[in-house]
Enzyme design. Structure first.
Site, PDB file in Angstrom:
ATOM      1  N   HIS A  26       0.852  -1.174   0.043  1.00  0.00           N
ATOM      2  CA  HIS A  26      -0.029  -0.100   0.084  1.00  0.00           C
ATOM      3  C   HIS A  26       0.917   1.527   0.064  1.00  0.00           C
ATOM      4  O   HIS A  26       2.013   1.205   0.223  1.00  0.00           O
ATOM      5  CB  HIS A  26      -0.855  -0.061   1.186  1.00  0.00           C
ATOM      6  CG  HIS A  26      -0.511   0.030   2.615  1.00  0.00           C
ATOM      7  ND1 HIS A  26       0.129   1.116   3.162  1.00  0.00           N
ATOM      8  CD2 HIS A  26      -0.181  -1.120   3.569  1.00  0.00           C
ATOM      9  CE1 HIS A  26       0.675   1.003   4.193  1.00  0.00           C
ATOM     10  NE2 HIS A  26       0.625  -0.512   4.427  1.00  0.00           N
ATOM     11  N   CYS A  28       3.216  -4.911   6.628  1.00  0.00           N
ATOM     12  CA  CYS A  28       2.738  -4.520   5.367  1.00  0.00           C
ATOM     13  C   CYS A  28       3.930  -4.108   4.606  1.00  0.00           C
ATOM     14  O   CYS A  28       4.968  -3.763   5.082  1.00  0.00           O
ATOM     15  CB  CYS A  28       1.704  -3.667   5.079  1.00  0.00           C
ATOM     16  SG  CYS A  28      -0.006  -4.216   5.628  1.00  0.00           S
TER      17      CYS A  28
END
Length: 165
Positions: A124, A140
């Site tokens: 992301h 992440c």
């Protein structure tokens, strides 16, 4: 049609959560005599997920180098700087695929979220560009917003993502 190979500790329910496919849909697609008796190494059909072998793109994430490399037919196209998981929130290693995406998720997720086939993890953007190059995320893979938008415009769902130490 994509087939997931069962890994240690997985259940049919956890697999359904990882791929964001309802448990009943996976159960129906596989016609399993007893869904509680899946075994390590078993192939489980994941309906609606593109076969990564038919997609010319793949992604290699190097946690130690803090880079994301985009390949097309095995040839390097781009290398992007990334942020990875901090202590106690390691970025998971292994083989995954992109299962869905959400544009403009906002907040710490920046301009685009690409969900990986591991619940709670994705590639992301960020609202903190100074974090790129650091070990600061909750596991992440974090990218500059312009980089994740460029990546997301090229790779489709089903793209293979290999995360290496």
């Amino acid at each position: 049609m994509y087939q997931h190979i069962v890994r240690p500790g997985e259940t049919l329910f956890s697999i359904s959560e990882d791929y964001r496919i309802p448990y009943q849909v996976i159960l129906q697609a596989n016609a399993l005599p007893d869904p509680n008796l899946i075994y390590i190494g078993q192939a489980v059909i994941i309906p609606g997920v593109p076969d990564p072998d038919l997609i010319p793109y793949s992604i290699i994430v190097s946690i130690s180098q803090r880079t994301l490399t985009l390949l097309e037919n095995g040839v390097q196209v781009s290398v992007y700087p990334i942020a990875v998981g901090r202590m106690l929130f390691d970025t998971p290693t292994g083989e995954f695929i992109i299962v869905n995406r959400e544009p403009n998720p906002g907040g710490p997720f920046g301009a685009l979220w690409l969900s990986l086939s591991k619940k709670g993890y994705g590639i992301h953007g960020t609202n903190n560009p100074a974090s790129i190059g650091q070990a600061v995320s909750r596991g992440c893979v974090r990218m500059f917003n312009e980089d994740v938008l460029e990546l997301g415009s090229v790779v489709p769902n089903g793209t293979r993502v290999s995360i290496r130490p």
